[in-house]
Design a protein around this motif. Structure first.
Motif, PDB file in Angstrom:
ATOM      1  N   UNK A 245       0.874  -1.208   0.064  1.00  0.00           N
ATOM      2  CA  UNK A 245       0.104  -0.079  -0.063  1.00  0.00           C
ATOM      3  C   UNK A 245       0.947   1.147  -0.020  1.00  0.00           C
ATOM      4  N   UNK A 246       2.180   1.128   0.487  1.00  0.00           N
ATOM      5  CA  UNK A 246       2.982   2.306   0.537  1.00  0.00           C
ATOM      6  C   UNK A 246       4.064   2.214  -0.696  1.00  0.00           C
ATOM      7  N   UNK A 250       2.902   0.864  -8.407  1.00  0.00           N
ATOM      8  CA  UNK A 250       1.223   0.866  -8.390  1.00  0.00           C
ATOM      9  C   UNK A 250       1.015  -0.622  -8.845  1.00  0.00           C
ATOM     10  N   UNK A 251       1.783  -1.132  -9.410  1.00  0.00           N
ATOM     11  CA  UNK A 251       1.542  -2.512 -10.181  1.00  0.00           C
ATOM     12  C   UNK A 251       1.528  -3.623  -9.137  1.00  0.00           C
ATOM     13  N   UNK A 252       2.207  -3.559  -8.127  1.00  0.00           N
ATOM     14  CA  UNK A 252       2.470  -4.539  -6.740  1.00  0.00           C
ATOM     15  C   UNK A 252       1.403  -5.002  -6.454  1.00  0.00           C
ATOM     16  N   UNK A 253       0.287  -4.267  -6.186  1.00  0.00           N
ATOM     17  CA  UNK A 253      -1.020  -4.572  -5.475  1.00  0.00           C
ATOM     18  C   UNK A 253      -1.755  -5.357  -6.420  1.00  0.00           C
ATOM     19  N   UNK A 254      -1.706  -5.078  -7.765  1.00  0.00           N
ATOM     20  CA  UNK A 254      -2.383  -6.202  -8.765  1.00  0.00           C
ATOM     21  C   UNK A 254      -2.009  -7.368  -8.680  1.00  0.00           C
ATOM     22  N   UNK A 255      -0.515  -7.390  -8.740  1.00  0.00           N
ATOM     23  CA  UNK A 255       0.104  -8.654  -8.901  1.00  0.00           C
ATOM     24  C   UNK A 255      -0.249  -9.369  -7.563  1.00  0.00           C
ATOM     25  N   UNK A 256      -0.276  -9.004  -6.376  1.00  0.00           N
ATOM     26  CA  UNK A 256      -0.427  -9.627  -5.364  1.00  0.00           C
ATOM     27  C   UNK A 256      -1.887  -9.867  -5.096  1.00  0.00           C
ATOM     28  N   UNK A 257      -2.655  -9.263  -5.403  1.00  0.00           N
ATOM     29  CA  UNK A 257      -4.145  -9.637  -5.451  1.00  0.00           C
ATOM     30  C   UNK A 257      -4.378 -10.723  -6.452  1.00  0.00           C
TER      31      UNK A 257
END
Length: 736
Positions: A245-246, A250-257
């Motif tokens: 989140x920090x 910005x692509x990390x969250x999509x990859x994680x989810x």
């Protein structure tokens, strides 16, 4: 950060390494409530870094930080202390600050010198104590985006489990986002002892999912056991989400989810960046080394966090800088080759060396024998409003790096580093040091306003000769103290932050300066006035062998509105009082008014009209008519009712909402009049009231007790008002 190799101890004994570049420096202030274990943690970190062979104990008076006799007697820190250690090619300046609220001025100095803050929280104390003494400092750090991490101590004797303590810290310090305060490790506890407490034996890294086991005396890495995997997985998932989140990616969250795997190295890099920005606050656990062990639990991980996650002096915003006349200048960049800008963050006295100034260099490089421009006073505090700016040129003496009582020589102090300068006599705490060719001035840092008075007087004639100089030096060393010579009461008053602050001041006067003082009751500056009109006749007739003394004057006295002072009117007709002696009568009246007419307090808010009088062609004189004027005013006072006026202060009390009722009730019990309330941030209320100063002499102490340390207040003089008749009898004697 604890997941990296840890064979990186520094120079043995804490010997300063020469030539550190700002990129290799970390300045960290340890902040926390009293008894949280900051000083013990500094000892443990110094031992792990190789600066100490054996850590000292606060109880034994053997720690590096608490090296003054005052601290040994009290078993607690009372001043800012610097302990430098080396770790992995970095110099870490650990700034140990006192935890007791009376010494918050030292904490502010430590935060000024630091680029990050380590908040130390004890699990052995009630959570209310954490909130009371650390929340305000946390908010101060948040206001300037200072990076912060939390260390939970005393898990071996915890009243609150680690997970509950972490949740409480998230609620208190998360700024509405508890996921901004999350643990990097989970504690591993051993078998429960007879006292019901389980010892801390290791940590489980949430990113690496490895157990760091200290139970054998050495740090060993093991896989987690089966019963630990579920809580580790849950905490790990929350930590990863908090880091992502920090993240600036910005692509990390999509990859994680989407179920993708994110590399641990990427997570650590993003974590370190978020910590350095001050937007994410990791929580760690730590404990000092067991007997015979080489390192404390969690100290390696903490040192790695400091060097990897906390900013360098080049990355942390520096104080604003201006020319001495106030013209703004571009922001400093912390370049060691740039213009010299340094600041005195603490002043102390050494019985052998004399005055020592702890200096933080923000730009350029400070060297022994440099000639520098000193400009100040650089503090923003009501305690220093009466101090005029001063400028001087002075030569820098020897530079040293402090390590407890030891002072180790330095060849230079580069931008971002700290050093002690001996005998910098023209500089005070908060002053700016800069190059003589281009004088500069740093924006001031704030110190709290001392609001607890202590009236002192010399114990003997020998003490009297040294008292004023010693008090001036004491206030120079501690910017949270204020010295006042009250013009109305004549008392010498030392204003402090609390009773412990007062006790330390008296100890230092005795032990450092050899001055014994007696404390006396603090007197409030009352006034007197006439409640109604009156007349008086002053007759001074005295015969001697030569010229005699002859003067008679008759006056009318009437009260005036508040704030009018003393007005004198001449209504003499026919020359009964010769013109040159009318001024003499006025002088005598004003002198008597200043001395008071009932209880020795100044007489104010009256009009004195000289109506008539008599003079002698030979025996009348200036002195005779001055005496007659004073006698006339005293006679008028004997005829009239003299009313006492007491000073009233405008008080603003900032408290959590839960304490508004008790505070308002307490103010009413002090004859206060509440004038209004207003919300001040989340969950806090500012209560404004007018309160007689006679009732708030110890309010700094009483408010702390009433609100469990969560309330603070300010005060300013408003006016003098008539004292209730039932209280006036207390002041019918001079000094009452």
């Amino acid at each position: 950060m604890g997941d990296k190799a840890h064979a990186r101890t520094g120079a043995a004994g804490g010997t300063p390494a020469a030539g550190h570049h700002p990129r290799a420096l970390r300045n960290v202030a340890l902040v926390g409530h009293s008894g949280s274990g900051k000083t013990t943690l500094v000892e443990a970190l110094a031992q792990t870094a190789g600066a100490l062979g054996r850590p000292g104990r606060v109880e034994d008076g053997t720690t590096v930080s608490d090296h003054e006799e005052i601290e040994h007697r009290r078993n607690r820190s009372v001043q800012l202390s610097l302990v430098p250690v080396d770790w992995g090619g970095h110099r870490i300046n650990l700034l140990d600050t006192p935890g007791y609220a009376d010494f918050v001025g030292e904490v502010r100095a430590g935060l000024r010198a630091a680029d990050a803050a380590l908040f130390v929280v004890s699990a052995a104390q009630e959570p209310e104590a954490v909130a009371a003494t650390t929340r305000a400092l946390w908010e101060e750090c948040a206001a300037v985006a200072m990076p912060r991490a939390l260390v939970i101590t005393h898990l071996n004797t915890a009243r609150t489990p680690f997970d509950a303590m972490t949740r409480i810290c998230g609620e208190l310090f998360g700024g509405g986002d508890p996921d901004a305060v999350l643990p990097l490790y989970l504690p591993v506890l051993g078998p429960e002892a007879a006292d019901g407490h389980a010892p801390l034996t290791g940590l489980t890294g949430l990113l690496t999912e490895r157990v760091l086991d200290y139970s054998g005396g050495e740090r060993a890495e093991l896989p987690p056991s089966g019963d630990e995997q579920a809580p580790v997985a849950e905490a790990r998932a929350r930590l990863i989400e908090g880091i992502i989140a920090e993240s600036e990616d910005e692509t990390l969250m999509d990859r994680y989810l989407g179920g993708g795997t994110i590399d641990t190295g990427t997570l650590i890099t993003d974590l370190e960046r978020a910590v350095a920005r001050g937007s994410f606050h990791p929580v760690l656990a730590a404990a000092p080394a067991a007997e015979g062990a080489r390192q404390g639990i969690g100290t390696v991980e903490l040192l790695d966090l400091i060097t990897g996650g906390f900013p360098t002096p080049l990355e942390h915003p520096l104080p604003a800088v201006t020319t001495p006349d106030g013209s703004p200048l571009p922001a400093l960049d912390g370049d060691p080759e740039g213009p010299l800008v340094a600041e005195v963050v603490k002043t102390s006295s050494d019985p052998y060396v004399g005055r020592l100034s702890l200096v933080r260099v923000f730009s350029g490089t400070l060297r022994p024998d440099d000639t520098v421009h000193v400009h100040g006073h650089g503090l923003d505090s009501p305690a220093h409003e009466d101090r005029a700016d001063h400028e001087a040129r002075t030569r820098v003496g020897a530079l040293t790096s402090p390590f407890g009582k030891q002072q180790r020589p330095l060849d230079a102090c580069v931008a971002g580093d700290l050093a002690c300068v001996a005998r910098l006599e023209t500089a005070e705490t908060g002053d700016t040091l800069s190059g003589t060719g281009h004088p500069l001035l740093l924006a001031p840092w704030t110190t709290p306003d001392p609001l607890l008075p202590l009236a002192v007087q010399a114990h003997s004639k020998a003490d009297e000769d040294k008292l004023s100089h010693s008090l001036a030096r004491l206030v120079t060393e501690d910017p949270a103290m204020r010295l006042e010579q009250n013009p109305d009461t004549g008392q010498l008053v030392l204003w402090c932050l609390g009773e412990a602050h007062l006790d330390v001041a008296l100890d230092r006067l005795r032990d450092h300066y050899g001055v014994q003082v007696d404390t006396v009751p603090h007197r409030v500056a009352l006034r007197e006035t006439f409640a109604g009109p009156a007349t008086g006749r002053g007759r001074y007739v005295k015969q001697s062998g030569g010229h005699g003394q002859y003067a008679v004057c008759e006056i009318d006295v009437e009260p005036l509105p508040a704030g009018s002072g003393v007005a004198f009117v001449d209504r003499v007709v026919g020359g009964s009082v010769p013109r040159p002696f009318i001024a003499s009568v006025e002088k005598g009246v004003r002198a008597q008014a200043a001395r008071g007419v009932a209880a020795g307090h100044p007489l104010v808010d009256i009009r004195v009209t000289l109506r008539d009088g008599k003079a002698h062609s030979v025996d009348s004189s200036d002195a005779a008519f001055q005496t007659a004027g004073a006698l006339a005013l005293r006679e008028a006072a004997a005829e009239a009712h003299v009313q006492f006026l007491e000073p009233v202060a405008e008080v603003g009390v900032l408290v959590p909402d839960a304490y508004v009722g008790p505070v308002m009730s307490d103010l009413s019990g002090r004859r206060g009049r509440v004038t209004g309330t207003e919300q001040s941030g989340s969950g806090r209320t500012l209560v404004r009231a007018d309160v007689p100063e006679l009732e708030i002499g110890r309010y700094a102490v009483d408010l702390r007790a009433l609100t469990h340390g969560t309330g603070r207040f300010d005060r300013s003089y408003a006016r003098h008002e008539p004292m209730p008749p039932q209280l006036a009898d207390r002041v019918h004697a001079p000094g009452g």
